[in-house]
Design an enzyme around this catalytic site. Structure first.
Site, PDB file in Angstrom:
ATOM      1  N   CYS A 214      64.163  42.079 -84.012  1.00 44.21           N
ATOM      2  CA  CYS A 214      63.318  42.738 -84.930  1.00 44.21           C
ATOM      3  C   CYS A 214      61.769  42.112 -85.300  1.00 44.21           C
ATOM      4  O   CYS A 214      61.988  40.825 -85.329  1.00 44.21           O
ATOM      5  CB  CYS A 214      64.084  42.839 -86.430  1.00 44.21           C
ATOM      6  SG  CYS A 214      65.349  44.075 -86.264  1.00 44.21           S
TER       7      CYS A 214
ATOM      8  N   CYS B 113      67.818  39.047 -87.167  1.00 47.10           N
ATOM      9  CA  CYS B 113      67.899  38.787 -85.645  1.00 47.10           C
ATOM     10  C   CYS B 113      66.699  38.551 -85.074  1.00 47.10           C
ATOM     11  O   CYS B 113      65.633  38.667 -85.821  1.00 47.10           O
ATOM     12  CB  CYS B 113      68.618  40.121 -84.841  1.00 47.10           C
ATOM     13  SG  CYS B 113      67.173  41.335 -84.698  1.00 47.10           S
TER      14      CYS B 113
ATOM     15  N   CYS C 127      66.975  42.100 -91.907  1.00 49.87           N
ATOM     16  CA  CYS C 127      67.693  41.640 -90.660  1.00 49.87           C
ATOM     17  C   CYS C 127      67.139  40.319 -90.091  1.00 49.87           C
ATOM     18  O   CYS C 127      65.921  40.059 -90.163  1.00 49.87           O
ATOM     19  CB  CYS C 127      67.576  42.641 -89.782  1.00 49.87           C
ATOM     20  SG  CYS C 127      68.143  42.357 -87.993  1.00 49.87           S
TER      21      CYS C 127
END
Length: 191
Positions: A55, A52, A50
């Site tokens: 996180c 993003c 991930c």
């Protein structure tokens, strides 16, 4: 010769296969004294890299490795007093260790397609057999984390090289689940 793009230590050297019979394991934060421990009963699903900015990522990693498990299968078993919610307004209530900063579990509690699931970082477990990462999500978001846009072609190429498909949102299966949830709430889905 170009330098290899490093994405995350758990995938840079090759992705370890998971085990169909894996019965779960324990995550531990990075503290050497009194680490927070979280037990997960059973296998995780939708494990992915991930990009993003929410996180938790280990030092030097561009991506996080995160999966979900049913919330009922996630249990804080040691030193839970060291946990604090990172952002109480976020959809994913990420519980991080106040000492080392590692995100230990993140339940989704409000009305959402992911309600009843908890996000976890299986890389924090010494146990072998967790589901291997299946895809890369929110790839473009690494730019928001400080990666130069000119690096994106190389990053996407490296993601494919390690055997993952890069998406700038979630995988099609998860996007379908989100759209189905929204359509059911709106009354527009006729099955």
């Amino acid at each position: 010769m170009s330098e290899t793009v490093l994405l995350h230590p758990a995938i840079d050297g090759g992705i370890a296969a998971g085990s169909e019979s894996f019965a779960g394991g324990t995550l531990a934060c990075l503290c050497t004294e009194k680490p927070v421990k979280v037990r997960i009963d059973g296998q995780v699903v939708h494990n992915h890299a991930c990009g993003c900015t929410k996180c938790w990522k280990p030092s030097g990693a561009i991506f996080a490795i995160v999966a979900v498990a049913p919330t009922a299968n996630v249990h804080v078993v040691e030193n839970g007093d060291k946990l604090a919610i990172v952002d109480p307004d976020a959809l994913i209530l990420r519980h991080a260790c106040k000492v080392c900063g590692a995100h230990m579990h993140g339940p989704v509690e409000r009305d959402h397609a992911f309600k009843g699931l908890t996000f976890v970082h299986t890389e924090l477990s010494p146990d072998k057999g967790w589901q291997a990462p299946q895809f890369a999500a929110f790839v473009s978001s690494v730019i928001e984390g400080g990666v130069p846009p000119r690096s994106m072609d190389g990053i996407r190429a490296r993601i494919r090289e390690v055997g993952l498909e890069p998406y700038d949102c979630l995988s099609p299966t998860l996007m379908d689940a989100l759209a189905t949830f929204t359509a059911k709430k709106a009354g527009t889905l006729r099955e």
